[in-house]
Structures are given as structure tokens and as C-alpha cells.
Design an enzyme around this catalytic site. Sequence first.
Site, short mmCIF file in Angstrom:
data_model
loop_
_atom_site.label_atom_id
_atom_site.label_comp_id
_atom_site.label_asym_id
_atom_site.label_seq_id
_atom_site.Cartn_x
_atom_site.Cartn_y
_atom_site.Cartn_z
N LEU A 44 0.85 -1.18 0.00
CA LEU A 44 0.00 0.00 0.00
C LEU A 44 0.89 1.23 0.00
O LEU A 44 2.10 1.14 0.19
CB LEU A 44 -0.91 -0.01 1.23
CG LEU A 44 -1.92 -1.16 1.28
CD1 LEU A 44 -2.64 -1.18 2.63
CD2 LEU A 44 -2.93 -1.05 0.15
N SER A 45 0.28 2.41 -0.19
CA SER A 45 1.11 3.61 -0.27
C SER A 45 1.94 3.79 0.99
O SER A 45 3.09 4.21 0.94
CB SER A 45 0.25 4.85 -0.52
OG SER A 45 -0.75 4.97 0.46
N GLU A 46 1.37 3.44 2.17
CA GLU A 46 2.14 3.46 3.40
C GLU A 46 1.70 2.35 4.34
O GLU A 46 0.52 1.98 4.38
CB GLU A 46 1.99 4.79 4.15
CG GLU A 46 3.17 5.74 3.98
CD GLU A 46 3.00 6.64 2.78
OE1 GLU A 46 3.99 7.26 2.38
OE2 GLU A 46 1.89 6.72 2.25
N THR A 47 2.68 1.84 5.08
CA THR A 47 2.43 0.94 6.20
C THR A 47 2.96 1.62 7.45
O THR A 47 4.11 2.07 7.48
CB THR A 47 3.10 -0.42 6.00
OG1 THR A 47 2.53 -1.06 4.85
CG2 THR A 47 2.91 -1.31 7.22
#
Length: 288
Positions: A44-47
Site C-alpha cells: 500500500l502507499s504506506e504501512t
Amino acid sequence: MKLPVFVVDAFTAKAFCGNPAAVCLLENKLDEDMHQKIAREMNLSETAFIRKLQPTDNFTQSSCFGLRWFTPASEVSLCGHATLASAAVLFNKIKNVNNVLTFVTLSGELKARRAEDSIILDLPLYPAHPQDFHEVEDLIKTAIGDTRVQDIRYSPDTRKLLVRLSDTYKRSFLENLKVNTQDLPQVENTGKVKGLILTLKGEPGGQTQAFDFYSRYFAPWVGLAEDPVTGSAHAVLSSYWSEQLGKKDMHAFQCSRRGGELEISLRSDGRVDIRGGTAVVLEGTLTA
């Protein structure tokens, strides 16, 4: 190793809109390289990784935690939507008893507080300074071709380039604009720019909801072709549009394909409150 993991859509009240972030709760210290491996796996774009700061802390009673954010490619110094997602997990799934949470991050202490049906983030406000067009002409031309540009600003704190499109364009133009992100890391490889913000002045209300400004955000330098809704970009956009519009309170829309709404309030202490909704769409256990 077993880690509780959640996927939360941020800056939206509806599932499958806004910006999804994975949130991992760390009961124990995690090997350094595992952060990036997990972020790559989540894709995902960020974790986000929430960690306890003291051995006696717990996720239900404590009010201060460590927080780090990773894209699939690298660690980043600030991520608004994954901070919103982290607060949502603690408030709504873990049932943390506090009304305000403090996260210790690479960008200093960030606070998240409960609101009626949303969460308010306290973020730094980053100024953006006038940028000479010729210095970034190749980057802009590569990204958006001959699209008319009204203003260009640069935020040295965040290494984001803000490009305001001509006021003659409407929201639909920005939504449908084809942006070439693939070649940007080759065109701009000095390290000066790590994110490209395209923004447009809002339109009066009518049959549709009124917004003060629109934006899209691109960060191929850190592995994100386009980020659906970006809190850190709005820490720059808020400063710029407040100056342009003469307003402290604004309503913004990031018009990516998933879309997201942000309520913005500039504060007297040089910071900004950004309010957004969340929807938890997945919870489970990560095993490795």
C-alpha cells in the site's frame, strides 16, 4: 512472529475510498529490515508501525507511542493519512481510553484527537517559497506537457514542488489529466524534489459541494506513482492556499480516482489541524 495488522481507508467515511494504509501494532521490538519487508508485502502507499515507548505501556491505556511510516520502497519522514489510520485503529478497534494521542515520529510529536465522527491531526505547517520556472521546467514539462501553469512554489522542509494550474481549468480537467510519473526520477535526480503537488483553485458551490482548492500528489521518487489522499502534501497546500485565499479554515478535495476530503484549520502556533474520516476495511494477523 505474529503481528496484529489492519487496513484503514483514511480521509473518507466510506470503504474503498480515500487512501488505504496498513497499520501494525508492535508489542515487541521489530528487526529493522522487517519494517521494509512488511511494507513491501502490504504493497500500500504506506504501512504504519505503532510501537510502545516504555515496557509498561499498553495500547489501551497509554497515550504516547512511537510511529514510523514506510512505502513499499523506503521510510518516509511524514505521512498524514497513515497517522490518521493509526489513530483510528487505537481509538476504534483497540478502544484506547484517551481523547488525545501523541505520536513520536521523524517529524517530531504529532497529536491526534477524537472528534464526533472523525479524527483531527495536529501537523506541522510547511511554507512554500516562489520557485524559478526554468530550474524545474524539464520536470514540469515531463509531468504535464503544455498544461498552463499559474504559480510554482517549493517547500524545502518537505522537498515537495507545488504547481498551481491556471485558474481557467476546472476540477474535471485536473481529475482527468494524464501525468507522466514514470520518467520523473530520471529527469529530477538531484534529490531536491521528492514529491509533486498539482493544485487548482476551487469552484463556487452549486449542485456540487464547494471546495476551496483541489489537488493531486505524485511521488515516484519514493515508489508512489500517485498517492490517493495525502496529509503531508496538505501541510504545504494549507500554507499556500491560506495566503492566496486569505482564509484560515478551508475545505479541500484531493481528486485522485479514490478521492478524499480534508477539513483544514490553521492555528496561531504555526501548525495546522487536518480533520478526516476513516473506515477500517480489514483486520487480521501477519505471520512470518
